[in-house]
Design a protein around this motif. Sequence first.
Motif, PDB file in Angstrom:
ATOM      1  N   ARG A 254       0.837  -1.201   0.000  1.00  0.00           N
ATOM      2  CA  ARG A 254       0.000   0.000   0.000  1.00  0.00           C
ATOM      3  C   ARG A 254       0.873   1.253   0.000  1.00  0.00           C
ATOM      4  O   ARG A 254       1.957   1.267   0.565  1.00  0.00           O
ATOM      5  CB  ARG A 254      -0.907  -0.010   1.221  1.00  0.00           C
ATOM      6  CG  ARG A 254      -1.758  -1.258   1.275  1.00  0.00           C
ATOM      7  CD  ARG A 254      -3.214  -0.925   1.409  1.00  0.00           C
ATOM      8  NE  ARG A 254      -4.030  -2.133   1.349  1.00  0.00           N
ATOM      9  CZ  ARG A 254      -4.794  -2.423   0.304  1.00  0.00           C
ATOM     10  NH1 ARG A 254      -4.830  -1.632  -0.727  1.00  0.00           N
ATOM     11  NH2 ARG A 254      -5.530  -3.512   0.302  1.00  0.00           N
ATOM     12  N   LEU A 255       0.370   2.300  -0.657  1.00  0.00           N
ATOM     13  CA  LEU A 255       1.133   3.531  -0.847  1.00  0.00           C
ATOM     14  C   LEU A 255       0.666   4.628   0.104  1.00  0.00           C
ATOM     15  O   LEU A 255      -0.530   4.902   0.219  1.00  0.00           O
ATOM     16  CB  LEU A 255       0.982   4.026  -2.288  1.00  0.00           C
ATOM     17  CG  LEU A 255       1.302   3.011  -3.376  1.00  0.00           C
ATOM     18  CD1 LEU A 255       1.033   3.601  -4.748  1.00  0.00           C
ATOM     19  CD2 LEU A 255       2.733   2.533  -3.266  1.00  0.00           C
ATOM     20  N   TYR A 256       1.647   5.252   0.749  1.00  0.00           N
ATOM     21  CA  TYR A 256       1.382   6.351   1.675  1.00  0.00           C
ATOM     22  C   TYR A 256       2.393   7.454   1.436  1.00  0.00           C
ATOM     23  O   TYR A 256       3.503   7.219   0.959  1.00  0.00           O
ATOM     24  CB  TYR A 256       1.510   5.889   3.139  1.00  0.00           C
ATOM     25  CG  TYR A 256       0.426   4.938   3.566  1.00  0.00           C
ATOM     26  CD1 TYR A 256      -0.693   5.400   4.236  1.00  0.00           C
ATOM     27  CD2 TYR A 256       0.521   3.577   3.298  1.00  0.00           C
ATOM     28  CE1 TYR A 256      -1.700   4.529   4.639  1.00  0.00           C
ATOM     29  CE2 TYR A 256      -0.481   2.702   3.683  1.00  0.00           C
ATOM     30  CZ  TYR A 256      -1.589   3.191   4.352  1.00  0.00           C
ATOM     31  OH  TYR A 256      -2.577   2.327   4.733  1.00  0.00           O
ATOM     32  N   TRP A 257       2.006   8.672   1.829  1.00  0.00           N
ATOM     33  CA  TRP A 257       2.920   9.804   1.831  1.00  0.00           C
ATOM     34  C   TRP A 257       3.182  10.146   3.281  1.00  0.00           C
ATOM     35  O   TRP A 257       2.257  10.297   4.086  1.00  0.00           O
ATOM     36  CB  TRP A 257       2.296  10.980   1.104  1.00  0.00           C
ATOM     37  CG  TRP A 257       3.148  12.214   1.108  1.00  0.00           C
ATOM     38  CD1 TRP A 257       4.454  12.305   0.720  1.00  0.00           C
ATOM     39  CD2 TRP A 257       2.761  13.518   1.495  1.00  0.00           C
ATOM     40  NE1 TRP A 257       4.896  13.598   0.845  1.00  0.00           N
ATOM     41  CE2 TRP A 257       3.869  14.367   1.321  1.00  0.00           C
ATOM     42  CE3 TRP A 257       1.581  14.062   1.972  1.00  0.00           C
ATOM     43  CZ2 TRP A 257       3.828  15.722   1.611  1.00  0.00           C
ATOM     44  CZ3 TRP A 257       1.537  15.419   2.262  1.00  0.00           C
ATOM     45  CH2 TRP A 257       2.665  16.231   2.069  1.00  0.00           C
ATOM     46  N   GLU A 258       4.460  10.255   3.633  1.00  0.00           N
ATOM     47  CA  GLU A 258       4.852  10.581   4.996  1.00  0.00           C
ATOM     48  C   GLU A 258       5.339  12.023   5.034  1.00  0.00           C
ATOM     49  O   GLU A 258       6.252  12.403   4.301  1.00  0.00           O
ATOM     50  CB  GLU A 258       5.951   9.632   5.467  1.00  0.00           C
ATOM     51  CG  GLU A 258       6.312   9.817   6.915  1.00  0.00           C
ATOM     52  CD  GLU A 258       7.301   8.771   7.390  1.00  0.00           C
ATOM     53  OE1 GLU A 258       7.076   8.218   8.466  1.00  0.00           O
ATOM     54  OE2 GLU A 258       8.293   8.521   6.678  1.00  0.00           O
TER      55      GLU A 258
END
Length: 91
Positions: free
Chosen positions: A18-22
């Motif tokens: 899964r893709l996330y922006w931190e």
Amino acid sequence: MRLIDFNLSTIDLHPALRLYWEHDGQQTPVIDLQTENHQLRLLTGAGRPLTLDQLRTRSQQVDPQTALFVAQDPPQRLYGYRLVPHQILFG
């Protein structure tokens, strides 16, 4: 980071990641993609995060030299990512 660089560096990773922006210690799901001005912008917000496979599928028609950005005002260029269990964190 360009789309081709991202694709080449993630070729062997599991497609269900899964893709996330931190940003500022917060993780926000990447929920959609948008192309504008030779940029592939990752749209973040509440919702189900895209998987690596979904990003690849949705960006197949995008020029591989296109740079990756997070959709903000102004858009923020992405320079890399890191892996954590079951996730790719853009930063």
